[in-house]
Enzyme design. Structure first.
Site, PDB file in Angstrom:
ATOM      1  N   ARG A 112       5.558  15.807  -9.727  1.00  0.00           N
ATOM      2  CA  ARG A 112       6.299  15.453  -8.342  1.00  0.00           C
ATOM      3  C   ARG A 112       7.606  15.679  -8.194  1.00  0.00           C
ATOM      4  O   ARG A 112       8.427  15.000  -7.578  1.00  0.00           O
ATOM      5  CB  ARG A 112       5.838  14.007  -8.046  1.00  0.00           C
TER       6      ARG A 112
ATOM      7  N   SER B 196       0.180   9.221  -1.512  1.00  0.00           N
ATOM      8  CA  SER B 196       0.606   8.140  -2.437  1.00  0.00           C
ATOM      9  C   SER B 196       1.826   7.367  -2.393  1.00  0.00           C
ATOM     10  O   SER B 196       2.812   8.252  -2.160  1.00  0.00           O
ATOM     11  CB  SER B 196       0.375   8.833  -3.894  1.00  0.00           C
TER      12      SER B 196
ATOM     13  N   GLU C  89       6.978   7.386  -4.981  1.00  0.00           N
ATOM     14  CA  GLU C  89       6.875   8.700  -4.655  1.00  0.00           C
ATOM     15  C   GLU C  89       7.591   9.047  -3.433  1.00  0.00           C
ATOM     16  O   GLU C  89       8.201  10.241  -3.459  1.00  0.00           O
ATOM     17  CB  GLU C  89       5.538   9.275  -4.973  1.00  0.00           C
TER      18      GLU C  89
HETATM   19  C1  LIG Z   1      -2.895  12.007   3.777  1.00  0.00           C
HETATM   20  C2  LIG Z   1      -1.830  12.529   2.772  1.00  0.00           C
HETATM   21  C3  LIG Z   1      -2.232  13.191   1.535  1.00  0.00           C
HETATM   22  C4  LIG Z   1      -1.351  13.415   0.608  1.00  0.00           C
HETATM   23  N1  LIG Z   1      -1.666  14.107  -0.688  1.00  0.00           N
HETATM   24  C5  LIG Z   1      -0.998  14.656  -1.475  1.00  0.00           C
HETATM   25  C6  LIG Z   1      -1.352  15.100  -2.644  1.00  0.00           C
HETATM   26  O1  LIG Z   1      -2.441  15.301  -2.892  1.00  0.00           O
HETATM   27  N2  LIG Z   1      -0.426  15.608  -3.630  1.00  0.00           N
HETATM   28  C7  LIG Z   1       0.789  15.572  -3.435  1.00  0.00           C
HETATM   29  O2  LIG Z   1       1.717  15.992  -4.274  1.00  0.00           O
HETATM   30  N3  LIG Z   1       1.311  14.914  -2.187  1.00  0.00           N
HETATM   31  C8  LIG Z   1       0.683  14.428  -1.333  1.00  0.00           C
HETATM   32  N4  LIG Z   1       0.841  14.022  -0.116  1.00  0.00           N
HETATM   33  C9  LIG Z   1       2.620  13.845   0.154  1.00  0.00           C
HETATM   34  C10 LIG Z   1       3.141  14.891   0.824  1.00  0.00           C
HETATM   35  O3  LIG Z   1       2.226  15.660   1.812  1.00  0.00           O
HETATM   36  C11 LIG Z   1       3.878  15.939  -0.247  1.00  0.00           C
HETATM   37  O4  LIG Z   1       4.764  15.394  -1.012  1.00  0.00           O
HETATM   38  C12 LIG Z   1       4.529  17.166   0.733  1.00  0.00           C
HETATM   39  O5  LIG Z   1       4.893  18.139  -0.461  1.00  0.00           O
HETATM   40  C13 LIG Z   1       5.822  16.842   1.406  1.00  0.00           C
HETATM   41  O6  LIG Z   1       5.976  17.913   2.051  1.00  0.00           O
HETATM   42  P1  LIG Z   1       6.844  17.587   3.570  1.00  0.00           P
HETATM   43  O7  LIG Z   1       7.239  18.834   4.118  1.00  0.00           O
HETATM   44  O8  LIG Z   1       6.107  16.668   4.384  1.00  0.00           O
HETATM   45  O9  LIG Z   1       8.159  16.952   2.948  1.00  0.00           O
HETATM   46  P2  LIG Z   1       9.232  15.757   3.615  1.00  0.00           P
HETATM   47  O10 LIG Z   1       8.325  14.420   3.654  1.00  0.00           O
HETATM   48  O11 LIG Z   1       9.545  16.272   5.090  1.00  0.00           O
HETATM   49  O12 LIG Z   1      10.255  15.554   2.800  1.00  0.00           O
HETATM   50  C14 LIG Z   1      10.164  15.187   1.436  1.00  0.00           C
HETATM   51  C15 LIG Z   1      11.392  15.787   0.586  1.00  0.00           C
HETATM   52  O13 LIG Z   1      11.534  17.202   0.804  1.00  0.00           O
HETATM   53  C16 LIG Z   1      12.882  17.654   1.221  1.00  0.00           C
HETATM   54  N5  LIG Z   1      12.512  18.897   1.966  1.00  0.00           N
HETATM   55  C17 LIG Z   1      11.618  19.198   2.639  1.00  0.00           C
HETATM   56  N6  LIG Z   1      11.914  20.561   3.255  1.00  0.00           N
HETATM   57  C18 LIG Z   1      12.862  20.869   2.366  1.00  0.00           C
HETATM   58  C19 LIG Z   1      13.364  22.286   2.271  1.00  0.00           C
HETATM   59  N7  LIG Z   1      13.122  23.243   2.989  1.00  0.00           N
HETATM   60  N8  LIG Z   1      14.405  22.501   1.464  1.00  0.00           N
HETATM   61  C20 LIG Z   1      14.840  21.181   0.571  1.00  0.00           C
HETATM   62  N9  LIG Z   1      14.379  20.067   0.919  1.00  0.00           N
HETATM   63  C21 LIG Z   1      13.432  19.946   1.641  1.00  0.00           C
HETATM   64  C22 LIG Z   1      13.262  16.386   2.059  1.00  0.00           C
HETATM   65  O14 LIG Z   1      14.542  16.380   2.363  1.00  0.00           O
HETATM   66  C23 LIG Z   1      12.764  15.175   1.382  1.00  0.00           C
HETATM   67  O15 LIG Z   1      13.650  14.753   0.267  1.00  0.00           O
HETATM   68  C24 LIG Z   1      -0.021  13.614   0.866  1.00  0.00           C
HETATM   69  C25 LIG Z   1       0.591  12.943   2.114  1.00  0.00           C
HETATM   70  C26 LIG Z   1      -0.295  12.544   3.073  1.00  0.00           C
HETATM   71  C27 LIG Z   1       0.057  11.865   4.356  1.00  0.00           C
END
Ligand SMILES: Cc1cc2nc3c(=O)[nH]c(=O)nc-3n(C[C@H](O)[C@H](O)[C@H](O)COP(=O)(O)OP(=O)(O)OC[C@H]3O[C@@H](n4cnc5c(N)ncnc54)[C@H](O)[C@@H]3O)c2cc1C
Length: 300
Positions: free
Chosen positions: A163, A213, A284
């Site tokens: 992660r 999570s 997380e």
């Molecule tokens: C229903 C559900 C199920 C999920 N299942 C999983 C799973 O199975 N496995 C898992 O690992 N995660 C899971 N997640 C969590 C999440 O979807 C992941 O961590 C995902 O990778 C986050 O991406 P995001 O674009 O939404 O990031 P955000 O939540 O928008 O941001 C997360 C971080 O990334 C940074 N960020 C985003 N884009 C960039 C960029 N282009 N450059 C630099 N920094 C950036 C942000 O500043 C922040 O620090 C789940 C979430 C939900 C709601």
């Protein structure tokens, strides 16, 4: 001239539907505008935050005094050769998995239930079903805010771990990523995606707003969900935030939850596991905005 918006409510841009107002907001629609915006940050004293899908994020209900740059309109995907695709930071992972399936390319099936973007997926090294982004990334292009330049980083340079990776979102912004996939058969890939999606609908509270999570697994044999379940936190509720009855590591917004409700709940979840197992779980999620002091206890 980049068109910044003022006073934008952020809750709708997060999967848990919580978050106050950002004083400034910008959504680039192409990588040139994105890098121009990032380049302009060097002259600004205002704080900024890169928002992807907002699916791993708790934003304060008090909002954020700064500029939020949301990437989800950066949606280009290019097939480079037989097995490689180049995807912009804002491409949603479930969309990318299906796009790859249509090209008979396998590898992204694990990500079809992860509602984040390519950028967020790399920062978090998103993973599920025994795979993660680190297995697919060949290289990425970032904008390095310190040197104000675009850099190419290979998988090894990213030092992926559980992660996380080496990047710090405040200094290094993901522009796009080249993923190396395997040849496959569209129907088989789509069937695998369907199995993974069905599994999630059975095991996760997907009909409520949530942020995935809440806590990281302590270790392979001490998964956060199991520890929380044994500590008896299911259905624990603070204001509009509740621990899911389906999965003890999921916090759901059962209606108008505030970030304070969520923090209070997270503290109770963490304390319950500490009291039963002497284990401190670590969140997380990332956070954005001004929070009360308990946040240091929980994230510290
Ligand atoms: C229903 C559900 C199920 C999920 N299942 C999983 C799973 O199975 N496995 C898992 O690992 N995660 C899971 N997640 C969590 C999440 O979807 C992941 O961590 C995902 O990778 C986050 O991406 P995001 O674009 O939404 O990031 P955000 O939540 O928008 O941001 C997360 C971080 O990334 C940074 N960020 C985003 N884009 C960039 C960029 N282009 N450059 C630099 N920094 C950036 C942000 O500043 C922040 O620090 C789940 C979430 C939900 C709601």
């Amino acid at each position: 001239m980049l068109k910044l918006e003022s006073k934008i409510a952020l809750a709708k841009f997060t999967s848990i539907k919580i978050g106050g107002i950002a004083s400034q907001f910008y959504e680039p629609t192409n990588l040139d505008d994105f890098t121009q915006c990032l380049n302009n940050l060097k002259d600004r004293s205002i704080p900024f935050f890169i928002l992807g899908g907002g699916s791993n994020l708790l934003i304060s209900s008090q909002g954020f005094e700064g500029l939020v740059i949301r990437t989800t309109k950066l949606t280009n995907i290019t097939q480079i050769d037989d097995t490689r695709i180049l995807a912009d930071a804002g491409v949603r992972l479930p969309h990318l998995a299906k796009f790859a399936a249509n090209l008979n390319l396998s590898g992204l099936e694990f990500s079809c239930g992860i509602p984040g973007t390519v950028g967020g997926g790399i920062i978090m090294n998103a993973g599920a079903h025994g795979s993660s982004m680190s297995n697919l990334v060949e290289y990425i292009n970032i904008f390095d805010l310190k040197s104000q330049s675009i850099k190419k980083l290979t998988k090894n340079e990213l030092a992926f771990e559980y992660r996380k990776c080496i990047l710090d979102s405040q200094n290094e912004v993901v522009l796009n990523a080249c993923l190396k996939l395997e040849p496959g058969i569209k129907e088989a890939i789509l069937a695998k995606i369907k199995i993974n999606e069905d599994y999630r609908w059975r095991t996760q509270p997907l009909s409520y707003p949530n942020a995935g999570s809440t806590f990281k697994n302590h270790s392979i044999d001490k998964q956060a969900g199991k520890l929380l379940d044994l500590a008896g936190v299911k259905n624990l509720t603070c204001g509009g935030a509740s621990v899911s009855a389906i999965h003890a590591n999921f916090v759901i917004n059962i209606g108008q939850a505030s970030s304070s409700d969520v923090l209070e709940l997270l503290k109770k979840m963490q304390d319950s596991v500490w009291q039963k197992f002497n284990i401190k779980l670590h969140p997380e999620w990332k956070t954005l905005g001004r929070f009360e002091n308990t946040i240091q206890d929980i994230w510290g």
